[in-house]
Design a protein around this motif. Structure first.
Motif: not given
Ligand SMILES: Cc1ncc(COP(=O)(O)O)c(C=O)c1O
Lengths: 395, 162
Positions: A314-331
């Protein structure tokens, strides 16, 4: 003696790195599963390591030319041609640096006079802002949002431009969001860059790590190569962070100016490291980038796994297209990234980086690196899931 | 065996407790496809067994492993197969491999103590009809086993940078 008072105003104005500060706290706990590191978990390909050792055995222990080994610059020229369709002259338009880090610093110092504005997408890699400040410029953050897949939109770029704007830093694929700029998106911002006579510093250090399609350099667009300083390096693509080799490709007057500072401040990149880079690049050019492909496939698998897991909790997470990080929204849990990260360490001993370490726009997010084995990621996901469920109940 | 099967096996070989759902996300297939593939591979015997790797240095149990080189007289009709089958029937034996080179079989034996393993060799293995000679090597320390690094001293630390 109060040494502090001797420090330059510029240095004093720079805040300590958010990542560093956070991990100093994290290190006080034992048995942490860290997802904080931004460097490959792979080792440098064996043949490249071997080439460095050989160079040392042969006694190549002197400086190289200031610009770096010509052989290496020739290979970089070939690489840019093959990968991005770009023509750079190995003699005058390519300079080997001590990592992309040095290249970023020097490019800014070569271009900036006091008060010049430098536009920086936010969130972004942590070095740009302090390097701009040290060069005497004024950083101007441009918000990049989840709804735009963290790309730099023409509208937001336009809004950031003032008569003082001189440079745009274009950091894609992006650390920390994993966003890329597609060819189409680049074509939308290029006319604005040209119209406003900006110079682009394009940090393409993650160019080999894209998952949907090949990386496109802004320099390859009509009218852009002449106003672009392209920065790349070996750290991420070839798992070579410790060797410290990067490079600049730019039109001759830019390269010459950067060369000047490099020559006085650095002399040259480490010689053995340049031999390592030369072998890494040569063998991959000859063998369809086999090392890169192998690492990229591993990253891709982890990336898909994390996106699925995080969205599933349930953490909104954009599907990253590059690098090696994911950046979920936790708000959605009623927390900022900073609160989430602090409490996650305290309760579950998992370390992720608060998004605001990369700029104001990152405050609702955390950065999770997948430069970790799938085993570590799986363990961490189990714990993060428990934590998220706990927070939901409390809320 | 196609690419999808191979991808699934690579993941399971590393960690057989990944769910079909997780595997599906990793390789970009649906959960149903993965579940079906796994079932098929179980059925056909490609997937033999899901097991664990135990670091016996940490279990506190007494435990020794020996690698034994065995020379045998091959039999005219069955070559090495019969004798290998006889050897593998013992519970003490964990692996038997036919080798190229200076000897014929490698037999890996696990036991509670050196004495225990030695008596297996002297009383059971070396007295078998077609066994010509044995050379026993006890394993002193495992650094890496089944692809897993057990010697954590050697693990490197990556620093969190700026
Ligand atoms: C976006 C970005 N640029 C540059 C660097 C620095 O790379 P190098 O090791 O080549 O100095 C990093 C390292 O994390 C990075 O994430």
């Amino acid at each position: 003696m109060n040494q502090e008072k001797y420090l330059s105003k510029k240095v004093q104005s720079i805040k300590p790195s958010g990542i560093r500060k956070f991990f100093d706290v994290a290190n006080m706990y034992k048995d942490i599963i860290s997802l904080g590191v931004g460097e490959p978990d792979f080792d440098t390909p064996w043949n490249a390591r071997e080439a460095a050792v050989k160079s040392i055995r042969k006694g190549f222990t002197q400086y190289t030319s200031n610009s770096g080994l010509l052989e290496l610059r020739n290979k970089i020229a070939k690489y840019q041609k093959v990968r991005c369709g770009l023509d750079y002259d190995a003699q005058d338009e390519i300079l080997v640096t001590v990592g992309a880090s040095e290249a970023i610093d020097l490019a800014l110092r070569a271009l900036i006079d006091d008060g010049d504005e430098v536009i920086i997408p936010d969130p972004s890699y942590v070095s740009y802002m302090p390097c701009v400040v040290m060069a005497g410029g004024s950083p101007v953050a441009v918000k990049c949002e989840l709804k735009d897949k963290f790309s730099l939109t023409p509208d937001n770029l336009r809004k950031a431009i003032t008569p003082k704007s001189k440079v745009l830093i274009l950091p894609y694929p992006n650390n920390p969001t994993g966003a890329i700029m597609t060819k189409k998106q680049l074509e939308e911002i290029a006319p604005i860059i040209i119209e406003n006579d900006l110079v682009v510093i394009s940090d393409e250090i993650y160019s080999e790590l894209t998952y949907g399609g090949d990386h496109v350099s802004i320099a390859s667009l009509e009218g852009m190569q002449e106003r672009t300083i392209l920065i790349n390096g070996f750290s991420k693509a070839f798992a070579m962070t410790g060797w410290r080799v990067g490079y600049v490709c730019a039109p001759k007057p830019f390269t010459k100016a950067i060369y000047k500072i490099h020559q006085y401040g650095i002399m040259c990149a480490p010689t053995a490291s340049q031999y390592c880079a030369l072998e890494a690049l040569s063998s991959n050019l000859n063998e369809d980038f086999k090392d890169v492909v192998e690492m990229r496939n591993q990253y891709d698998m982890r990336r898909r796994y994390l996106v699925q897991e995080l969205n599933d909790m349930g953490l909104e997470t954009f599907e990253p297209q590059g690098a090696f990080y994911v950046f979920p929204r936790v708000s959605s849990l009623g927390m900022t990234g900073e609160e989430f990260a602090s409490e996650l360490i305290e309760k579950k001993r998992v370390a992720v980086v608060p998004g605001d370490a990369f700029g104001e726009s990152g405050k609702d997010f955390v950065r999770i690196s997948y430069a970790y084995s799938i085993e570590s990621l799986k363990k961490a996901m189990t714990k993060i899931r428990e934590f998220v469920e706990l927070k939901r109940i409390q809320k | 065996m196609d690419k999808i099967d191979k991808q699934i096996l690579d993941i399971l070989k590393n960690d057989s407790r990944f769910s079909a759902k997780s595997i599906a996300s990793m390789i970009g297939q649906t959960e149903d496809v993965v579940a079906q593939r796994v079932a098929d591979m179980e059925e056909s015997g490609v997937l033999v067994k899901y097991t664990t790797v135990v670091n016996s240095e940490l279990t506190g149990d007494d435990y020794v492993v020996a690698l034994i080189e065995v020379k045998v007289t091959p039999q005219s009709t069955h070559g090495f197969d019969n004798i290998a089958r006889e050897i593998m029937a013992y519970n003490e034996v964990s692996s038997v491999y036919l080798m190229s080179g200076a000897y014929d079989l490698v037999v890996i034996v696990e036991g509670k103590s050196i004495k225990n393993v030695s008596s297996f060799i002297s009383e059971k293995l070396s007295v078998m009809d077609n066994v010509i000679s044995t050379a026993t090597h006890f394993i002193l320390k495992k650094y890496k086993s089944e692809g897993i690094v057990l010697d954590k001293e050697n693990s490197k630390k990556r620093e969190v940078m700026i």
